[in-house]
Design a protein around this motif. Structure first.
Motif, short mmCIF file in Angstrom:
data_model
loop_
_atom_site.label_atom_id
_atom_site.label_comp_id
_atom_site.label_asym_id
_atom_site.label_seq_id
_atom_site.Cartn_x
_atom_site.Cartn_y
_atom_site.Cartn_z
N GLN A 283 -12.89 13.62 -59.05
CA GLN A 283 -12.79 12.76 -58.17
C GLN A 283 -13.55 13.18 -56.85
O GLN A 283 -14.13 12.33 -56.20
CB GLN A 283 -11.29 12.51 -57.84
CG GLN A 283 -10.95 11.72 -56.86
CD GLN A 283 -9.32 11.58 -56.39
OE1 GLN A 283 -8.71 12.51 -56.81
NE2 GLN A 283 -9.02 10.51 -55.69
N ARG A 284 -13.49 14.47 -56.58
CA ARG A 284 -14.43 15.11 -55.43
C ARG A 284 -16.04 14.60 -55.76
O ARG A 284 -16.65 14.26 -54.69
CB ARG A 284 -14.18 16.33 -55.10
CG ARG A 284 -12.75 16.64 -54.77
CD ARG A 284 -12.70 18.32 -54.14
NE ARG A 284 -12.80 19.10 -55.22
CZ ARG A 284 -11.71 19.71 -56.13
NH1 ARG A 284 -10.74 19.05 -55.72
NH2 ARG A 284 -12.07 20.45 -57.00
N GLU A 285 -16.37 14.80 -56.95
CA GLU A 285 -17.60 14.41 -57.36
C GLU A 285 -18.11 13.22 -56.98
O GLU A 285 -19.12 12.73 -56.37
CB GLU A 285 -18.05 14.98 -58.54
CG GLU A 285 -18.02 16.52 -58.83
CD GLU A 285 -18.37 16.81 -60.52
OE1 GLU A 285 -18.33 15.95 -61.28
OE2 GLU A 285 -18.14 17.89 -60.60
N VAL A 286 -17.05 12.13 -57.40
CA VAL A 286 -17.59 10.82 -57.47
C VAL A 286 -17.37 10.43 -55.96
O VAL A 286 -18.17 9.46 -55.47
CB VAL A 286 -16.49 10.03 -58.37
CG1 VAL A 286 -16.20 8.43 -57.97
CG2 VAL A 286 -16.68 10.27 -59.81
N LYS A 287 -16.61 10.93 -55.16
CA LYS A 287 -16.26 10.50 -53.72
C LYS A 287 -17.59 10.89 -52.99
O LYS A 287 -17.99 10.31 -52.30
CB LYS A 287 -15.12 11.49 -53.20
CG LYS A 287 -15.05 11.04 -51.56
CD LYS A 287 -13.49 11.61 -51.36
CE LYS A 287 -13.24 11.06 -49.77
NZ LYS A 287 -14.17 11.14 -48.83
N GLY A 288 -18.27 12.46 -53.36
CA GLY A 288 -19.46 12.69 -52.82
C GLY A 288 -20.54 11.82 -53.13
O GLY A 288 -21.57 11.38 -52.39
N GLN A 289 -20.51 11.37 -54.55
CA GLN A 289 -21.59 10.45 -54.98
C GLN A 289 -21.37 8.85 -54.27
O GLN A 289 -22.38 8.49 -53.75
CB GLN A 289 -21.62 10.15 -56.49
CG GLN A 289 -21.73 11.38 -57.30
CD GLN A 289 -21.69 11.10 -58.61
OE1 GLN A 289 -21.03 10.25 -59.20
NE2 GLN A 289 -22.33 12.26 -59.55
N ALA A 290 -20.24 8.41 -53.99
CA ALA A 290 -20.01 7.25 -53.49
C ALA A 290 -20.46 7.36 -51.66
O ALA A 290 -21.15 6.49 -51.32
CB ALA A 290 -18.60 6.89 -53.44
#
Length: 192
Positions: A96-103
């Motif tokens: 989730q943190r990775e996806v948030k960073g990507q977003a």
């Protein structure tokens, strides 16, 4: 071992039942088949003997031990599942943190691209306006030169007509025709 302890407890309970005060309170001799307390005591001892003969306490102890082992294995399985669930939860949090960073990166990139596109559109609009202004100025200059040419042509026609009229009054027919020809030649030379 549990069976021996249970048998010893049952024997002690039977002995206590023999000495119990309700048995002494019955009328008549205690060891008689007419004494209900004695019959109950005999039935109880036979029941306990049957239980001991068929090793029911050992079977119950074995069932309880098996149940305890089953519970221990269930607890171990539950701990393993809890640890596995915690690992999965931690991996989902990382994801989730990775996806948030990507977003966030995608949004920032989209903003940069939008600003670049807006700037490009602004420059394109400004260039288009400048081209249209230049085209309008060219049209104005062309119209102005056409108007000047039209005014000159009109002035030449008026001048030729006026000169013809003046010369026609002052000269004779032969002089007129030679003067008109010269005037036309002069005007033609000046215009070209």
């Amino acid at each position: 071992m549990i069976a021996r302890l249970t048998a010893a407890r049952l024997t002690a309970a039977a002995a206590a039942a023999l000495v119990a005060s309700p048995a002494l309170a019955a009328t008549g001799p205690f060891f008689s088949l007419r004494n209900t307390d004695f019959i109950v005591l005999l039935a109880f001892l036979v029941f306990v003997g049957i239980l001991l003969y068929f090793r029911v306490p050992a079977a119950i102890a074995k069932l309880l031990d098996n149940r305890a082992e089953s519970i221990k294995s269930d607890i171990a399985e539950a701990r393993r599942l809890r640890d596995e669930a915690q690992e999965i939860y931690a991996s989902y949090e990382r994801r989730q943190r990775e996806v948030k960073g990507q977003a966030d990166a995608i949004v920032a990139n989209a903003r940069r691209e939008a600003l670049a596109q807006a700037e490009k559109a602004k420059l394109d609009l400004q260039a288009s306006i400048e081209r249209r202004l230049a085209a309008a100025q060219d049209q104005i200059a062309s119209a102005e030169s056409d108007a000047v040419r039209a005014v000159r042509d009109q002035a030449v026609q008026v001048a030729v007509a006026a000169a013809s009229d003046v010369l026609g009054r002052q000269m004779g027919a032969s002089d007129r025709s030679a003067g008109i020809d010269r005037a036309i030649d002069d005007v033609a030379r000046h215009l070209n």
